[in-house]
Design an enzyme around this catalytic site. Structure first.
Site, mmCIF file in Angstrom:
data_model
loop_
_atom_site.group_PDB
_atom_site.id
_atom_site.type_symbol
_atom_site.label_atom_id
_atom_site.label_comp_id
_atom_site.label_asym_id
_atom_site.label_seq_id
_atom_site.Cartn_x
_atom_site.Cartn_y
_atom_site.Cartn_z
ATOM 1 C CG ASP A 125 -2.019 -1.075 1.095
ATOM 2 O OD1 ASP A 125 -2.427 -1.390 -0.034
ATOM 3 O OD2 ASP A 125 -2.428 -1.613 2.142
ATOM 4 C CD GLU A 126 4.957 1.989 2.767
ATOM 5 O OE1 GLU A 126 6.069 2.345 2.315
ATOM 6 O OE2 GLU A 126 4.793 1.575 3.928
#
Length: 276
Positions: A220-221
Site C-alpha cells: 500500500d505504498e
C-alpha cells in the site's frame, strides 16, 4: 478521445519547441497540450492530444531530437483493455462495470477474476467473463501464478484491484510492473488490518477518504494516483462511516482508472505526475 502522444525525458532547453515543431513539420494539429517539469529530478513530462495519427517515422524522428533516455509513445483512441481482480466487496467492481455500461470510461473490461464466487451474479449481469481462482490449499506464490497466467491470457493494458483482499507476491508485481492499480481507505498507515472503519470510529476520526495507487513491493505504498476525503461527525457510527468510505473508494478507483486509461498518469519515482 484523440491520438495521444506522451513524452518524458531529462529536462533540457527547448523541449516543447522540439516536440511541437516536429508536429508542425508533420502537419499534425495539436488539440491539447500539457507539460510539467519536476525540478528536483530535472525530468520533463508532456502529454499532447493530436487530431490525426502521425506517420510511422514520427516517433523515430522525435526520439532523435530529445535527450538520451527519453520515452515517447503514441496511444490510439481504442478502448484500454482492463482485467479486474476482486474478492467479495462489490462497490468498486460494480462502479467500474456500470461506468463501462454507460460508456462513461474509455475501457473494455475483458474479465473479472476473483478468489471467491460471491460476485459472479453481478459480473454476469454485465456480460463480462467471471473466473474463480480459489486460494484454498495454495501458497501465495502458487495462487498468484495461477491468477497471473489467467490474466496473461487476456493481455490487458491495466489490472485493477477492485478491493482484491490478497497481498500480491513480488513475482506477480514484477510480472505486471506499473500496470496494477489498487484502492484502499486513506487511514493508512493507521488502522491497519480488519475493520478499519470500526477502528477509526473508536478513535473519533472526523475525516475519512480513499487512495488509489500503483502497486509495488511495498504494501500500500506505491505511487499515488488520486485521493479524496470527506468529513464525518460524532453522529456517524462505524457502519455509517463504512458506507461513506465505500462511496469514496468507488469514486476514486473509477477516476484513477479513467486517468490511467486516458494516458494522463506518469510514474515519477515513487510519485506520479497526473494531468487533469
Amino acid at each position: 478521445m484523440s491520438i495521444v502522444l506522451t513524452a518524458e525525458c531529462p529536462d533540457d532547453v527547448g523541449l516543447i519547441a522540439k516536440i511541437t515543431g516536429l508536429c508542425y513539420e508533420h502537419q499534425l494539429n495539436i488539440t491539447r497540450n500539457q507539460e510539467f517539469v519536476n525540478k528536483e529530478a530535472a525530468r520533463f513530462f508532456m502529454r499532447t492530444e493530436l487530431s490525426t495519427r502521425p506517420s510511422d517515422s514520427f516517433l523515430t524522428e522525435l526520439q532523435a531530437r530529445l535527450p538520451v533516455g527519453s520515452k515517447v509513445e503514441l496511444h490510439s483512441n481504442e478502448k484500454t483493455k482492463v482485467v479486474l481482480l476482486a474478492t467479495k466487496e462489490a462497490h468498486c467492481l460494480g462502479g467500474v462495470l456500470l461506468k463501462q455500461f454507460e460508456q462513461a470510461m474509455n475501457i473494455d473490461v475483458l474479465a473479472v477474476i476473483a478468489n471467491y464466487p460471491d460476485l459472479e451474479p453481478l459480473v454476469k449481469g454485465f456480460n463480462v467473463p467471471f473466473h474463480v481462482v480459489s486460494h484454498e490449499g495454495l501458497t501465495r506464490e502458487e495462487h498468484d501464478k495461477k491468477v497471473g497466467d489467467l490474466v496473461d491470457e487476456y493481455k490487458p493494458d491495466v489490472i485493477g484491484l477492485a478491493k482484491y483482499m490478497r497481498i500480491l507476491s513480488p513475482n506477480f508485481v514484477s510480472r505486471f510492473s506499473n500496470r496494477i492499480i489498487n484502492i484502499h481507505h486513506s487511514f493508512l498507515p493507521a488502522f491497519i488490518g480488519a475493520r478499519p472503519y470500526h477502528q477509526a470510529f473508536e478513535r473519533g476520526v472526523k475525516i475519512i477518504g480513499a487512495t488509489a495507487h500503483f502497486v509495488n513491493d511495498e504494501l500500500d505504498e506505491g505511487p499515488i494516483i488520486l485521493q479524496d476525503v470527506t468529513q464525518v461527525t460524532h453522529a456517524d457510527n462505524a457502519e455509517d462511516m463504512a458506507k461513506i468510505g465505500r462511496d469514496i473508494e468507488k469514486t476514486v478507483f473509477c477516476k484513477a482508472l479513467q486517468l490511467a486509461c486516458e494516458q494522463k498518469v506518469f510514474i515519477n519515482g515513487n510519485k506520479t505526475v497526473v494531468f487533469a
